[in-house]
Design an enzyme around this catalytic site. Structure first.
Site, PDB file in Angstrom:
ATOM      1  N   ASP A 179      -6.556  -4.529   4.860  1.00  0.00           N
ATOM      2  CA  ASP A 179      -6.668  -3.518   5.912  1.00  0.00           C
ATOM      3  C   ASP A 179      -6.923  -2.107   5.379  1.00  0.00           C
ATOM      4  O   ASP A 179      -7.510  -1.264   6.071  1.00  0.00           O
ATOM      5  CB  ASP A 179      -5.370  -3.482   6.729  1.00  0.00           C
ATOM      6  CG  ASP A 179      -4.166  -3.171   5.844  1.00  0.00           C
ATOM      7  OD1 ASP A 179      -3.941  -3.906   4.862  1.00  0.00           O
ATOM      8  OD2 ASP A 179      -3.462  -2.185   6.115  1.00  0.00           O
ATOM      9  N   THR A 217       0.807  -1.211   0.000  1.00  0.00           N
ATOM     10  CA  THR A 217       0.000   0.000   0.000  1.00  0.00           C
ATOM     11  C   THR A 217       0.838   1.258   0.000  1.00  0.00           C
ATOM     12  O   THR A 217       1.798   1.349   0.756  1.00  0.00           O
ATOM     13  CB  THR A 217      -0.795   0.032   1.334  1.00  0.00           C
ATOM     14  OG1 THR A 217      -1.142  -1.278   1.689  1.00  0.00           O
ATOM     15  CG2 THR A 217      -1.973   0.945   1.253  1.00  0.00           C
TER      16      THR A 217
HETATM   17  N1  GLY Z   1      -1.983  -3.844   3.020  1.00  0.00           N
HETATM   18  C1  GLY Z   1      -2.735  -4.031   1.865  1.00  0.00           C
HETATM   19  C2  GLY Z   1      -3.488  -5.283   1.795  1.00  0.00           C
HETATM   20  O1  GLY Z   1      -3.154  -6.245   2.480  1.00  0.00           O
HETATM   21  O2  GLY Z   1      -4.428  -5.340   1.028  1.00  0.00           O
END
Ligand code: GLY
Length: 300
Positions: free
Chosen positions: A191, A160
């Site tokens: 998340d 991300t």
């Molecule tokens: N941190 C991004 C995801 O796991 O979708």
């Protein structure tokens, strides 16, 4: 007057925050800047974990998740976007034009249409070709192993872009955007679009955003926990350390699991930490942008 600050995950964000920082020193708002940082990453086809260029699910379908946040009442997010290249802008529209927090799937795409955002193909040819190669060679849905992108940075497929900014007026804002885990089960949401998991901003306590395996971050409401600990007096470094330790206690960690957080206080103190080596973050303050190693690596 607060010194403007931008913090962002991964080294790919360096040119992005360098380009955005001058706006903060004039009259630019933290919210505009965090949105533009996510848009820049979403537009960069070479980043295979965010926006156009992001890797698809195991059926070859690409979906995007994103969030923006200013405070507890002011946040918006979307997940499962399939027809718009800038999910962060849809998240901002959710925050500013609705009384809701999150829109999902095709109805969120329809909402973006109704606000005039262009409907486009979101699966790049390069990402499609990678999926076709994976499909031929690997049917066990293993995400791609993290690989070294230079600078000693290892990132896989759930990386991300998370950005925190403080503008000259002292307003703090955060954003995050992702195409999620490569080869995920269709419908999987990580998340990033869940407030308190991938992103949390509280003007009195600070802001945090996470990157890495979303399931681990969601399991402990990671970004909320970092901010809550800062509100109880912990420094950003200590808050991240305690959050990563809690996560490591809760999960039967696998060697490929990676999670990292960046965090800042309303006064502009900041830190980053990761579960394992291989994470980098970027900071821009006093007009100087740098790539930094995390202040904490739990399992160095
Ligand atoms: N941190 C991004 C995801 O796991 O979708």
């Amino acid at each position: 007057m607060t010194s403007p600050l931008i913090l962002s995950t991964w080294s790919f964000s360096l040119p992005i925050i360098e380009a955005e920082y001058p706006k903060l020193s004039t009259s630019g708002s933290a919210l505009d800047v965090v949105e533009q940082c996510a848009i820049a990453a979403e537009s960069d086809e070479s980043i295979d974990s965010v926006g156009y260029g992001g890797l698809p699910d195991r059926e070859g379908r690409c979906t995007f998740d994103a969030a923006v946040m200013l405070s507890s009442p002011k946040s918006g997010s979307v997940c499962g976007i399939e027809r718009h290249r800038h999910p962060v802008s849809i998240a901002r529209l959710v925050m500013e034009r609705t009384e809701h927090k999150m829109l999902v799937g095709s109805l969120a795409d329809d909402f973006a249409d109704s606000h005039g955002l262009p409907s486009e193909s979101i699966l790049s040819e390069r990402a499609k070709a990678k999926w076709e190669r994976w499909k031929q060679s690997n049917q066990d849905a293993t995400p791609p192993a993290p690989f070294d992108h230079g600078h000693g940075e290892l990132f896989g497929s759930h990386d991300t872009i998370g950005t925190i900014a403080i503008d000259a007026g002292g307003t703090m804002a955060g954003s995050c955007s992702t195409s999620g885990m490569a080869w995920k089960v269709p419908g999987r949401v990580g998340d990033s679009p869940i407030i308190g998991h991938g992103l949390y901003v509280d003007p009195q306590r600070g802001a945090a955003t996470g990157t890495g395996h979303g399931e681990l971050i969601s399991g402990i409401c990671g970004s909320f926990l970092v901010v809550e600990l800062m509100g109880q007096g912990a420094s950003p470094e200590e808050a991240i350390h305690r959050t990563l330790s809690r996560l490591a206690q809760c999960w039967p960690l696998k060697k490929e699991h990676q999670v990292a957080f960046i965090a800042a206080t309303p006064e502009g103190n900041y830190a980053a930490g990761s579960l394992r080596p291989g994470f980098k973050y970027c900071v821009c303050v006093d007009k100087s942008a740098r790539i930094l190693d995390p202040d904490i690596v739990l399992h160095a």
